[in-house]
Design a protein around this motif. Structure first.
Motif: not given
Ligand code: ADP
Ligand code: ZN
Ligand code: MG
Length: 483
Positions: A7-9, A156-160, A197-201, A209-213, A264-266
């Motif tokens: 997971a990437v968050i 805002v955090s990095e996707p770490d 929370a921005n989440i991708s796998v 990175f995968g597409t995030k939701a 859907s994402k803006e």
């Protein structure tokens, strides 16, 4: 979680600042006022009304930047982020866009296995809150604009971040820091701290990175953890089934324990950001930063290390104390009131807090800062049993009376004759009696059932109304049984 995937968050955290007045006008930020009373032409967005930046907001965000190792931009600007919402009468939110005041920071988190991890902070910027639509008070939707213009910072955090647990720890760290800095209450349930929370796998080992939701509506620490876990599994399932994750904004449903699609994402261009023409640039001089550095309090991590070395308490205890600044203050205050300031007593204080005090707080559902404990009496009580003048059982028994009546524990103990009996001959007499009264138990012991000793000790304690020194009782019973 399926081990094939990782997971990437990245988290976006909004913290409501504890300034007395709003970000760009002199309206009070006071909570709980009658609806629409804390408003003026500026925060309502009347044409021609001009915003003026609240200096305290800049003080606060500089402190947050310093606490998270950010660079502070000498010159930053505000932008308008355009929305159409009934609770945003201006039609836009004043925010920062290309040049946030704080950027490129980092935060070290400690995980449950004691390992450490650094999470990058992309940016921290200033913005204003919107009002509130109220849907459940009337058949019509009502609007309360008191919150319009209340100052927020967005971190805002990095996707770490790689797991729900890490996200939880990161957020807990942010909460502790804002509370220690005194810039935010840190209360998620009341919305003073909000997290998206921005989440991708992606396949483990993959570079891209995968597409995030993006998941919104996470209004408690537990929900953050649960929603991230749900979302990770949902996305893995889609990929396993050969599908593609949609880039969208999802809403956490706390009752159903699931996320569902909201829109859907803006994208940034949808907001039509443009420079705020009514505000001048924010100039932060080195001397301003210096004066803020001088005002920085001891932060949670440093305080934890100090508690460990100054009071010789275990890291586990120290972590619990510093989790809430007020609890750590309380711990140190009780310690300062001990007559005998030694490691043994310091540990007794943390034990007492972790059991008795935290139990009361959770029963009453209040924070330590909302209860008026007499720290001197607590220190006295702890020393009474630490010095074997009363048993810890009796300490626990008289504690409720001590707090409800405000009596000193020494007085209660004297009044009730609860001083512990440590006179061996007095105890021995009772031990002899109990042994004589329980011949069958002695037989059992001799037959190898050594656990009956606890029963015999208990009988002696009962005979002596809990006042006998338990160590002496145990020693005497043991000596007779093993004779
Ligand atoms: P957007 O343009 O969609 O708002 P940003 O680049 O501003 O995205 O990032 C917003 C948040 O999402 C940040 O916290 C960032 O770390 C995180 N993020 C960005 N890309 C990903 C990804 N692929 N997976 C998870 N989180 C991500
Ligand atoms: Zn106002
Ligand atoms: Mg973004």
């Amino acid at each position: 979680m399926n081990q094939k995937y990782e997971a990437v968050i990245g988290l976006e955290v909004h913290a409501q600042m504890l300034t007395k007045t709003k970000a760009f006008c002199t309206c009070t930020t006071e909570y709980g006022s009658l609806p629409n009373t804390n408003t003026c032409p500026t925060c309502l967005g009347h044409p021609g009304a001009l915003p003026v930046l609240n200096k305290s907001l800049v003080d606060y965000i500089i402190k947050m930047g310093l606490a998270t190792n950010c660079k502070i931009r000498p010159i930053s600007t505000f932008s308008r982020k355009n929305y159409f919402y009934p609770d945003l009468t201006k039609g836009y939110q004043i925010s920062q866009f290309e040049d946030p005041i704080c950027y490129d920071g980092k935060l070290e988190i400690e995980l449950d296995d004691n390992s450490k991890k650094t999470i990058g902070i992309t940016r921290i910027h200033m913005e204003e809150d919107a009002g509130k639509s109220i849907h459940d008070l009337d058949i019509d939707t009502l609007v309360d604009l008191n919150r319009c213009g209340v100052p927020l910072i967005e971190i805002v955090s990095e996707p770490d971040i790689r797991s729900a647990h890490e996200a939880y720890k990161y957020l807990m760290n942010i909460k502790q820091i804002v509370m220690y800095l005194g810039i935010c209450t840190g209360n998620m349930e009341e919305g003073a701290l909000r997290c998206d929370a921005n989440i991708s796998v992606r396949l483990r080992g993959a570079e891209k990175f995968g597409t995030k939701a993006e998941v919104k509506n996470l209004n408690s620490f537990r929900n953050v953890e649960k929603a991230i876990e749900f979302e990770i599994n949902r996305q893995i399932q889609i990929l396993e089934d050969g599908g593609r994750v949609a880039q969208e904004t999802r809403l956490w449903d706390g009752a159903k324990h699931e996320t569902r699609s909201m829109r859907s994402k803006e994208f940034a261009h949808d907001y039509r950001y443009f420079p705020e023409p009514d505000l001048v640039k924010v100039n932060v001089s080195d001397s301003w930063i210096d004066s803020m550095s001088k005002e920085m309090p001891e932060l949670p991590y440093a305080r934890k290390q100090r508690l460990i070395s100054q009071y010789s308490i275990p890291a586990y205890d120290a972590a619990i104390m510093v989790e809430d600044k007020y609890l750590a203050d309380f711990y140190e205050e009780v310690c300062s009131k001990l007559v005998n300031k030694n490691e043994r007593n310091y540990k007794h204080v943390s034990n007492w807090i972790m059991t008795e005090i935290l139990r009361i707080l959770s029963d009453k559902n209040v924070g330590i800062n909302e209860v008026n404990f007499n720290t001197l009496h607590i220190a006295e009580l702890i020393e009474l049993f630490s010095e074997d003048l009363i048993s810890s059982r009796i300490a626990k028994d008289i504690f409720p009376e001590m707090i409800s009546d405000g009596k000193s524990p020494k007085d209660i103990v004297k009044e009730k004759g609860l001083i512990q009996v440590s006179d061996s001959s007095a105890i021995d007499a009772i031990v002899q009696k109990v042994i004589a009264d329980n011949p069958d138990t002695i037989e059992k012991y001799k037959a190898g059932k050594t656990n009956v000793m606890g029963f015999l000790v208990g009988q002696v304690m009962k005979e002596m109304q809990g006042k006998a020194n338990p160590k002496i009782v145990t020693d005497l019973v043991k000596a007779i049984l093993e004779a």
